[in-house]
Design an enzyme around this catalytic site. Structure first.
Site, short mmCIF file in Angstrom:
data_model
loop_
_atom_site.label_atom_id
_atom_site.label_comp_id
_atom_site.label_asym_id
_atom_site.label_seq_id
_atom_site.Cartn_x
_atom_site.Cartn_y
_atom_site.Cartn_z
CG ASN A 40 10.03 38.56 31.41
OD1 ASN A 40 10.36 38.79 30.25
ND2 ASN A 40 10.92 38.32 32.37
CD GLU A 89 13.40 40.70 27.66
OE1 GLU A 89 13.29 39.70 28.38
OE2 GLU A 89 14.18 41.64 27.94
CD GLU A 134 12.59 45.20 29.50
OE1 GLU A 134 13.40 44.60 30.23
OE2 GLU A 134 11.50 44.73 29.14
O1 AHR Z 1 12.67 44.59 33.58
C1 AHR Z 1 12.67 43.30 34.11
C2 AHR Z 1 12.51 42.23 33.06
O2 AHR Z 1 13.64 42.21 32.24
C3 AHR Z 1 11.38 42.40 32.09
O3 AHR Z 1 10.18 41.92 32.55
C4 AHR Z 1 11.83 41.62 30.90
O4 AHR Z 1 11.32 42.13 29.70
C5 AHR Z 1 13.34 41.67 30.98
O5 AHR Z 1 13.88 40.41 30.88
#
Ligand code: AHR
Length: 496
Positions: free
Chosen positions: A71, A172, A291
């Site tokens: 984020n 995201e 992720e």
């Molecule tokens: O990894 C933590 C957060 O999870 C990241 O910043 C984001 O991309 C996801 O929502």
């Protein structure tokens, strides 16, 4: 009830891309400051990097690390993080509402990955910024010399280009929480135009188009279909993100959540292939599961933090034994899809939802460190397709969940075969018979087991309650392995 498996060296899924053992470092919490970088710590080297942390990263053998977010990247000015440290601005970091002092930036991170025997997967800001910032950053990182940004890098002390191969087009962007959140068409247009400009700067790069932030997103899988309609011919990967938790304290249901991950991957593959068909394209898009992890323990704590501090302890999940089992199952799920999932990043690497914790007194291994380490060490080669039969059970959200979850990896070069096997049964051991006669002259090397009577057992700096032992029961006779997989256990059975 017994589980059975037939393993044959000719039943191949695909070569495993080692980048599925990637990880992630975001400018978030104590991942960077107090994690990989802590100049005042006794274990820090001349660059300020904690060597105790690097040592554990090397044990995991992490081939690629996504950076700088997350984020955070969606409001990040990369220029803030390069040049003389004393001139770098302190900024409000809006994604996590902290202060970012920019003591670490692109060059330091590239240096850190070198020291950790890894590589950078760089994400660009498509939230508040776009084509211009992305192409400039790429020129800064990869162009050899003789232009504004490449010479700026040299002036900043980095003569050699970083040669960063893998680039994520934002993070995201489907999520309403994302700074600069976009609709699928808005994102698709911006991503394809950014991709085109970046490829003109450096045609050798690989690009990742943003997929969904999770299977639960209301826009999934329409997001993939719409965005790939724009980006298909200009990108190599689409991303997937997914986190799980045992919020309901229903461990059987929790350990079945990889059924959902498997379904997620299959749906993304179908959507990619639908766009391929629609475009009459010869090109296949690969998946970057960039992720994935367990994330839920720290969520309550984090809502109570005061804003605008530097490197507060955010997302510091303290993982227990059952989390390690699910992480093992997530790794198995990635291996089962080795033909299409070519990159993946455990999110994250240090302190923030991480396998490695760094404290003043030293660094230590969370429970989830072990399945990750095993898969990274022994999961390289060809992913084989075993023919498996297992007793099944139902859980709250899933039906016909096999007690045995497994993947098999054949390393031809080293002449090794590894069976990764999870027994999801919480109270009974599972007898396993594996036919490995196609590996005629192989013998059993070891049967490692991660087990614990307490599903909630955790590790700490002072006590490692959850760690593997080598006393598994597997025996090999005339090409048949017989093993008892203990209740709720992660198993690594190795032949050579
Ligand atoms: O990894 C933590 C957060 O999870 C990241 O910043 C984001 O991309 C996801 O929502």
């Amino acid at each position: 009830d017994k589980a059975k498996m037939i393993v044959d060296k000719d039943f191949r899924i695909a070569d495993i891309d080692e980048r599925i053992y990637g990880s992630f470092i975001e400018h978030l919490g104590r991942a960077v400051y107090g994690g990989i970088y802590e100049p005042d710590h006794p274990s820090a080297n001349e660059n300020g990097f904690r060597m105790d942390v690097i040592e554990l990263v090397k044990q995991l053998n992490v081939p690629i690390v996504r950076y700088p977010g997350g984020n955070m990247v969606s409001a990040y000015n990369w220029e803030d993080g390069v040049g003389p440290k004393e001139e770098r601005p302190r900024r409000l970091e809006l994604a996590w509402r902290t202060i970012e002092n920019n003591h670490v930036g692109t060059n330091e991170f590239a240096q850190w990955t070198k020291e950790a025997n890894s590589e950078v997967m760089m994400a660009v800001n498509l939230g508040t910024r776009g084509i211009d910032a992305a192409r400039n950053l790429l020129e800064y990182c990869n162009h050899p010399e003789g232009t504004y940004y490449s010479d700026l890098r040299i002036k900043h002390g980095y003569r050699e280009p970083h040669k960063i191969k893998t680039w994520c087009l934002g993070n995201e962007m489907d999520g309403p929480w994302q700074i600069g959140h976009k609709t699928a068409d808005e994102y698709g247009r911006l991503a394809v135009e950014t991709a085109k400009a970046m490829r003109l700067v450096d045609p050798s790069i690989e690009l990742v188009s943003c997929g969904s932030s999770g299977i639960q997103m209301p826009t999934f899988p329409e997001w993939e279909a719409k965005t790939l309609d724009h980006t298909y011919e200009y990108v190599d990967f689409v991303s997937l993100h997914q986190y799980y938790g045992n919020q309901d304290n229903d461990s059987a249901n929790y350990l079945a959540k990889t059924m959902d991950m498997d379904h997620f991957i299959k749906t993304v593959i179908s959507t990619c292939d639908y766009i391929q068909a629609k475009k009459r394209s010869k090109k296949k898009i690969h998946l970057s599961f960039d992720e994935w992890n367990v994330w839920y323990h720290s969520k309550d704590h984090d809502t109570k933090l005061d804003p605008w501090t530097i490197a507060p302890p955010q997302l510091e999940d303290h993982y227990n034994f059952e989390d390690a089992l699910l992480v093992g199952s997530m790794l198995i799920t990635l291996l089962k899809h080795a033909d299409r999932v070519k990159m993946a990043c455990m999110a994250q690497l240090v302190n923030v939802i991480a396998p490695i914790m760094a404290e003043q007194g030293g660094s230590w291994k969370q429970t989830i460190f072990y399945p990750y380490m095993h898969a990274s060490a022994f999961g390289r080669g060809v992913s084989l397709q075993p023919v498996v039969s297992s007793p099944l059970h139902d859980t709250k959200d899933y039906t016909d969940v096999p007690y045995l979850d497994s993947a098999v990896v054949y390393n031809e070069e080293k002449e090794e075969v590894t069976i990764f096997a999870l027994n999801r049964h919480l109270s009974e051991s599972l007898p396993l018979t594996a036919d490995v006669r196609s590996f005629a002259d192989y013998s059993l090397v070891e049967h490692m087991v991660l087990e614990n009577d307490d599903l909630k057992a955790v590790n700490s700096l002072n006590e490692e309650k959850v760690k593997p032992h080598g006393n598994g029961s597997a025996e090999l006779k005339d090409g048949i392995i017989e093993a008892q997989l203990s209740k709720a256990s992660w198993n690594v059975i190795r032949l050579a």
